[in-house]
Design a protein around this motif. Structure first.
Motif, PDB file in Angstrom:
ATOM      1  N   PRO A   1      -5.997  -4.701  -0.890  1.00 30.00           N
ATOM      2  CA  PRO A   1      -4.954  -4.362  -1.598  1.00 30.00           C
ATOM      3  C   PRO A   1      -5.269  -4.029  -3.544  1.00 30.00           C
ATOM      4  CG  PRO A   1      -5.460  -6.749  -0.544  1.00 30.00           C
ATOM      5  CD  PRO A   1      -5.850  -5.784  -0.316  1.00 30.00           C
TER       6      PRO A   1
ATOM      7  N   CYS B   1      -4.611  -0.480   3.783  1.00 30.03           N
ATOM      8  CA  CYS B   1      -3.702  -1.849   3.984  1.00 30.03           C
ATOM      9  C   CYS B   1      -4.735  -2.751   3.213  1.00 30.03           C
ATOM     10  CB  CYS B   1      -3.230  -2.299   4.674  1.00 30.03           C
ATOM     11  SG  CYS B   1      -2.018  -1.089   5.593  1.00 30.03           S
TER      12      CYS B   1
ATOM     13  N   LYS C   1       0.739  -1.666  -0.064  1.00 26.09           N
ATOM     14  CA  LYS C   1      -0.179  -0.202  -0.076  1.00 26.09           C
ATOM     15  C   LYS C   1       0.891   1.125   0.002  1.00 26.09           C
ATOM     16  CE  LYS C   1      -3.953  -0.284   0.286  1.00 26.09           C
ATOM     17  NZ  LYS C   1      -4.637   0.118  -1.381  1.00 26.09           N
TER      18      LYS C   1
END
Length: 221
Positions: free
Chosen positions: A104, A101, A33
């Motif tokens: 993805p 995060c 990220k």
């Protein structure tokens, strides 16, 4: 207008242990990220906010800003509203791009476009929030809530109901503090496809996301 991305990565995930920093596609969700957000030309910086020293160390090595979160704002008892306000108060930016995060599979161009949409529509909306359409037969208290049992439609003809996935949320620092949320009072719900919207919430999500991510990376998806 200074625009920075904010990655909130608290330690202590229960359903997927250490999911932000455990091995994922020869890297980690956190590093993937950070790298993605650093590629975006319409961002002025990336900030990682965490209570975890290992997470902060990884972020520093990646060359991004870090903010150490106070233990109270990383506990299981604090309200998320207070956490949002605290994180915003510690940001040095006018606009915050809150990006998890755990999403993805969202594409660089999607995040870029959402930021540009926000910049071009601040007179109409005070936040832009990614979501995806739910085309399922939904029930509450044993009753359908999005269709009539007597006239069951095809699933594709169900009403357009969106679910927030928190992959990308763009909001001013001021409004995030005021609302104690990444969703403003006049939000624009920006629908993305279900693959990009995938949020890792359990071990199956983790394995699925890693599989699709690797397929995408090698061009075999």
């Amino acid at each position: 207008m200074k625009i920075k991305a904010l990655i909130a990565a608290r330690s202590g995930s229960v359903r997927v242990e250490n999911k932000n920093i455990r091995p994922f596609a020869e890297s980690t969700l956190l590093e993937i990220k950070i790298d993605q957000l650093k590629r975006l030309s319409n961002l002025d910086g990336v900030v990682v906010n965490s209570n975890d020293c290992e997470i902060l160390s990884i972020a520093e090595k990646k060359g991004v800003e870090v903010i150490k979160r106070e233990p109270y704002y990383a506990s299981n008892t604090v309200s998320m509203s207070d956490v949002y306000a605290n994180m915003a108060e510690n940001m040095d930016s006018d606009v915050i791009v809150y990006a998890n995060c755990t999403n993805p599979l969202i594409k660089d161009e999607t995040i870029f476009d959402i930021i540009e949409f926000y910049k071009n529509n601040t007179d109409k909306f005070d936040s832009v929030n990614s979501a995806h359409l739910i085309k399922e037969f939904l029930f509450k208290d044993n009753l359908p809530i999005n269709y009539d049992l007597r006239y069951q439609p095809r699933s594709q003809d169900l009403p357009n109901i969106s679910a927030l996935n928190f992959a990308v949320n763009v909001i001013s620092k001021e409004k995030m503090i005021e609302c104690k949320n990444v969703v403003g009072i006049r939000p624009y719900i920006y629908n993305i496809d279900q693959i990009e919207a995938t949020d890792i919430d359990n071990p199956i999500d983790f394995e699925f996301s890693e599989f699709v991510y690797l397929k995408t990376k090698t061009g075999t998806r």
